[in-house]
Design a protein around this motif. Structure first.
Motif, PDB file in Angstrom:
ATOM      1  N   CYS A 188       0.844  -1.182   0.000  1.00 19.28           N
ATOM      2  CA  CYS A 188       0.000   0.000   0.000  1.00 19.28           C
ATOM      3  C   CYS A 188       0.888   1.243   0.000  1.00 19.28           C
ATOM      4  CB  CYS A 188      -0.904  -0.009   1.230  1.00 19.28           C
ATOM      5  SG  CYS A 188      -1.916   1.469   1.405  1.00 19.28           S
ATOM      6  N   THR A 189       0.671   2.108  -0.971  1.00 14.53           N
ATOM      7  CA  THR A 189       1.380   3.384  -1.018  1.00 14.53           C
ATOM      8  C   THR A 189       0.330   4.495  -1.117  1.00 14.53           C
ATOM      9  OG1 THR A 189       1.524   3.504  -3.426  1.00 14.53           O
ATOM     10  CG2 THR A 189       3.301   2.325  -2.275  1.00 14.53           C
ATOM     11  N   LYS A 190       0.766   5.726  -1.063  1.00  9.68           N
ATOM     12  CA  LYS A 190      -0.171   6.851  -1.185  1.00  9.68           C
ATOM     13  C   LYS A 190      -0.745   6.954  -2.598  1.00  9.68           C
ATOM     14  CE  LYS A 190       1.524   9.279   2.733  1.00  9.68           C
ATOM     15  NZ  LYS A 190       1.874  10.490   3.405  1.00  9.68           N
ATOM     16  N   GLU A 191      -0.128   6.238  -3.540  1.00 10.90           N
ATOM     17  CA  GLU A 191      -0.654   6.210  -4.907  1.00 10.90           C
ATOM     18  C   GLU A 191      -1.740   5.149  -5.068  1.00 10.90           C
ATOM     19  OE1 GLU A 191       2.880   6.342  -4.486  1.00 10.90           O
ATOM     20  OE2 GLU A 191       2.567   8.495  -4.643  1.00 10.90           O
ATOM     21  N   GLY A 192      -1.630   4.046  -4.309  1.00  7.28           N
ATOM     22  CA  GLY A 192      -2.634   3.000  -4.434  1.00  7.28           C
ATOM     23  C   GLY A 192      -2.166   1.656  -3.924  1.00  7.28           C
ATOM     24  N   LEU A 193      -2.944   0.629  -4.256  1.00  6.79           N
ATOM     25  CA  LEU A 193      -2.723  -0.738  -3.802  1.00  6.79           C
ATOM     26  C   LEU A 193      -2.191  -1.572  -4.963  1.00  6.79           C
ATOM     27  CD1 LEU A 193      -3.137  -3.034  -1.703  1.00  6.79           C
ATOM     28  CD2 LEU A 193      -5.473  -3.227  -2.560  1.00  6.79           C
ATOM     29  N   ALA A 194      -1.001  -2.139  -4.802  1.00  4.21           N
ATOM     30  CA  ALA A 194      -0.391  -2.999  -5.821  1.00  4.21           C
ATOM     31  C   ALA A 194      -0.326  -4.418  -5.281  1.00  4.21           C
ATOM     32  CB  ALA A 194       1.003  -2.506  -6.170  1.00  4.21           C
ATOM     33  N   CYS A 195      -0.819  -5.372  -6.057  1.00  6.01           N
ATOM     34  CA  CYS A 195      -0.801  -6.776  -5.642  1.00  6.01           C
ATOM     35  C   CYS A 195      -0.289  -7.646  -6.787  1.00  6.01           C
ATOM     36  CB  CYS A 195      -2.196  -7.240  -5.243  1.00  6.01           C
ATOM     37  SG  CYS A 195      -2.838  -6.440  -3.763  1.00  6.01           S
ATOM     38  N   CYS A 196       0.537  -8.638  -6.446  1.00  4.80           N
ATOM     39  CA  CYS A 196       1.058  -9.595  -7.423  1.00  4.80           C
ATOM     40  C   CYS A 196       0.889 -11.000  -6.867  1.00  4.80           C
ATOM     41  CB  CYS A 196       2.536  -9.358  -7.696  1.00  4.80           C
ATOM     42  SG  CYS A 196       2.893  -7.816  -8.533  1.00  4.80           S
ATOM     43  N   THR A 197       0.403 -11.888  -7.709  1.00  3.61           N
ATOM     44  CA  THR A 197       0.311 -13.275  -7.289  1.00  3.61           C
ATOM     45  C   THR A 197       1.709 -13.876  -7.286  1.00  3.61           C
ATOM     46  OG1 THR A 197      -0.656 -15.433  -7.743  1.00  3.61           O
ATOM     47  CG2 THR A 197      -0.206 -14.067  -9.640  1.00  3.61           C
ATOM     48  N   GLN A 198       1.974 -14.726  -6.327  1.00  2.00           N
ATOM     49  CA  GLN A 198       3.266 -15.403  -6.250  1.00  2.00           C
ATOM     50  C   GLN A 198       3.235 -16.736  -6.981  1.00  2.00           C
ATOM     51  OE1 GLN A 198       3.653 -15.481  -1.925  1.00  2.00           O
ATOM     52  NE2 GLN A 198       5.084 -13.768  -2.026  1.00  2.00           N
ATOM     53  N   LEU A 199       2.087 -17.091  -7.524  1.00  2.00           N
ATOM     54  CA  LEU A 199       1.935 -18.372  -8.197  1.00  2.00           C
ATOM     55  C   LEU A 199       1.605 -18.182  -9.670  1.00  2.00           C
ATOM     56  CD1 LEU A 199      -0.223 -20.199  -5.517  1.00  2.00           C
ATOM     57  CD2 LEU A 199       2.190 -20.560  -5.999  1.00  2.00           C
ATOM     58  N   PRO A 200       2.208 -18.965 -10.534  1.00  5.11           N
ATOM     59  CA  PRO A 200       1.835 -18.906 -11.948  1.00  5.11           C
ATOM     60  C   PRO A 200       0.527 -19.660 -12.159  1.00  5.11           C
ATOM     61  CG  PRO A 200       3.458 -20.603 -11.617  1.00  5.11           C
ATOM     62  CD  PRO A 200       3.266 -19.933 -10.279  1.00  5.11           C
ATOM     63  N   ASP A 201      -0.118 -19.414 -13.273  1.00  5.37           N
ATOM     64  CA  ASP A 201      -1.261 -20.241 -13.642  1.00  5.37           C
ATOM     65  C   ASP A 201      -1.002 -20.793 -15.040  1.00  5.37           C
ATOM     66  OD1 ASP A 201      -1.876 -18.233 -15.476  1.00  5.37           O
ATOM     67  OD2 ASP A 201      -3.456 -17.375 -14.241  1.00  5.37           O
ATOM     68  N   SER A 202      -1.909 -21.616 -15.495  1.00  4.03           N
ATOM     69  CA  SER A 202      -1.676 -22.289 -16.779  1.00  4.03           C
ATOM     70  C   SER A 202      -1.671 -21.311 -17.955  1.00  4.03           C
ATOM     71  CB  SER A 202      -2.715 -23.383 -17.004  1.00  4.03           C
ATOM     72  OG  SER A 202      -4.020 -22.828 -16.920  1.00  4.03           O
ATOM     73  N   ASP A 203      -2.124 -20.077 -17.744  1.00  3.22           N
ATOM     74  CA  ASP A 203      -2.086 -19.076 -18.815  1.00  3.22           C
ATOM     75  C   ASP A 203      -0.715 -18.410 -18.929  1.00  3.22           C
ATOM     76  OD1 ASP A 203      -4.762 -19.559 -19.373  1.00  3.22           O
ATOM     77  OD2 ASP A 203      -5.454 -17.965 -18.026  1.00  3.22           O
ATOM     78  N   THR A 204       0.084 -18.431 -17.850  1.00  8.33           N
ATOM     79  CA  THR A 204       1.380 -17.754 -17.874  1.00  8.33           C
ATOM     80  C   THR A 204       2.542 -18.722 -18.066  1.00  8.33           C
ATOM     81  OG1 THR A 204       1.548 -17.857 -15.464  1.00  8.33           O
ATOM     82  CG2 THR A 204       0.608 -15.856 -16.395  1.00  8.33           C
ATOM     83  N   VAL A 205       2.287 -20.021 -17.995  1.00 12.07           N
ATOM     84  CA  VAL A 205       3.347 -21.028 -18.121  1.00 12.07           C
ATOM     85  C   VAL A 205       2.966 -22.006 -19.225  1.00 12.07           C
ATOM     86  CG1 VAL A 205       4.563 -22.883 -16.933  1.00 12.07           C
ATOM     87  CG2 VAL A 205       3.869 -20.878 -15.658  1.00 12.07           C
ATOM     88  N   TYR A 206       3.925 -22.289 -20.106  1.00 16.45           N
ATOM     89  CA  TYR A 206       3.682 -23.318 -21.115  1.00 16.45           C
ATOM     90  C   TYR A 206       3.735 -24.674 -20.433  1.00 16.45           C
ATOM     91  CZ  TYR A 206       4.493 -26.771 -24.689  1.00 16.45           C
ATOM     92  OH  TYR A 206       4.399 -27.902 -25.458  1.00 16.45           O
ATOM     93  N   ILE A 207       2.668 -25.454 -20.616  1.00 15.90           N
ATOM     94  CA  ILE A 207       2.604 -26.781 -20.009  1.00 15.90           C
ATOM     95  C   ILE A 207       2.375 -27.792 -21.127  1.00 15.90           C
ATOM     96  CG2 ILE A 207       1.402 -28.261 -18.358  1.00 15.90           C
ATOM     97  CD1 ILE A 207       0.545 -25.654 -16.931  1.00 15.90           C
ATOM     98  N   PRO A 208       3.353 -28.694 -21.320  1.00 14.75           N
ATOM     99  CA  PRO A 208       3.165 -29.731 -22.341  1.00 14.75           C
ATOM    100  C   PRO A 208       1.921 -30.575 -22.040  1.00 14.75           C
ATOM    101  CG  PRO A 208       5.442 -29.686 -21.567  1.00 14.75           C
ATOM    102  CD  PRO A 208       4.653 -28.795 -20.668  1.00 14.75           C
ATOM    103  N   GLU A 209       1.361 -31.179 -23.068  1.00 14.21           N
ATOM    104  CA  GLU A 209       0.119 -31.938 -22.930  1.00 14.21           C
ATOM    105  C   GLU A 209       0.220 -33.069 -21.908  1.00 14.21           C
ATOM    106  OE1 GLU A 209      -2.761 -34.438 -25.874  1.00 14.21           O
ATOM    107  OE2 GLU A 209      -1.827 -32.618 -26.675  1.00 14.21           O
ATOM    108  N   GLU A 210       1.398 -33.684 -21.801  1.00 11.60           N
ATOM    109  CA  GLU A 210       1.568 -34.814 -20.879  1.00 11.60           C
ATOM    110  C   GLU A 210       1.848 -34.371 -19.437  1.00 11.60           C
ATOM    111  OE1 GLU A 210       5.587 -33.891 -22.610  1.00 11.60           O
ATOM    112  OE2 GLU A 210       3.583 -34.084 -23.411  1.00 11.60           O
ATOM    113  N   CYS A 211       1.811 -33.064 -19.199  1.00 12.53           N
ATOM    114  CA  CYS A 211       2.160 -32.518 -17.886  1.00 12.53           C
ATOM    115  C   CYS A 211       1.019 -31.684 -17.310  1.00 12.53           C
ATOM    116  CB  CYS A 211       3.398 -31.638 -18.002  1.00 12.53           C
ATOM    117  SG  CYS A 211       4.812 -32.484 -18.723  1.00 12.53           S
TER     118      CYS A 211
END
Length: 139
Positions: free
Chosen positions: A90-113
């Protein structure tokens, strides 16, 4: 300075290669290097996170006292916290949040995985669907 002799002349050393590596050793080193590269690329992919920023509304008559999170809790300016593997500040400009976990949209996952997420440790890994004890190599 034309025609002058240099003050110092470095000796030239030649290193004769008297030993050569067998083809099997060279091939093994190349494969090991390739594996390290692929693992590093996989780690890079897993480190990708999704972030959001919510700007504070400026009201001169009723200035904000901090940032309100998704659960309605007020956090002081210049404060940081982690909840449900989401890191916020939290800063005087606003609230910044980041997930610490990737999801299947951000990581290439082979079909067998598949992507396995551990919310207790805020970690993730890509494993074989057929044997979850073996990690997949993602590129």
């Amino acid at each position: 300075m034309q025609g002058s002799t240099p003050l110092y002349k470095a000796p030239v050393r030649e290193f004769p290669f008297t030993h050569t590596l067998p083809v099997e050793v060279i091939s093994s080193l190349k494969m090991a290097s390739l594996r390290v590269l692929v693992i590093l690329l996989g780690l890079f992919a897993l480190c990708q996170s999704e972030c959001s920023f919510q700007e504070l509304t400026k009201d001169l008559e009723n200035p904000p006292k901090g940032c309100v999170d998704k659960d309605g809790k007020l956090h002081d300016f210049e404060s940081d916290w982690v909840r449900d593997c989401i890191e916020c500040s939290c800063t005087k400009e606003g609230l910044a949040c980041c997930t610490q976990l990737p999801d299947s949209d951000t990581v290439y996952i082979p079909e067998e995985c598949e992507l396995v997420v551990n919310k207790e440790t805020c970690s993730a890994k890509v494993v074989l669907k057929s044997d979850k004890t073996k990690e997949c190599i993602t590129v």
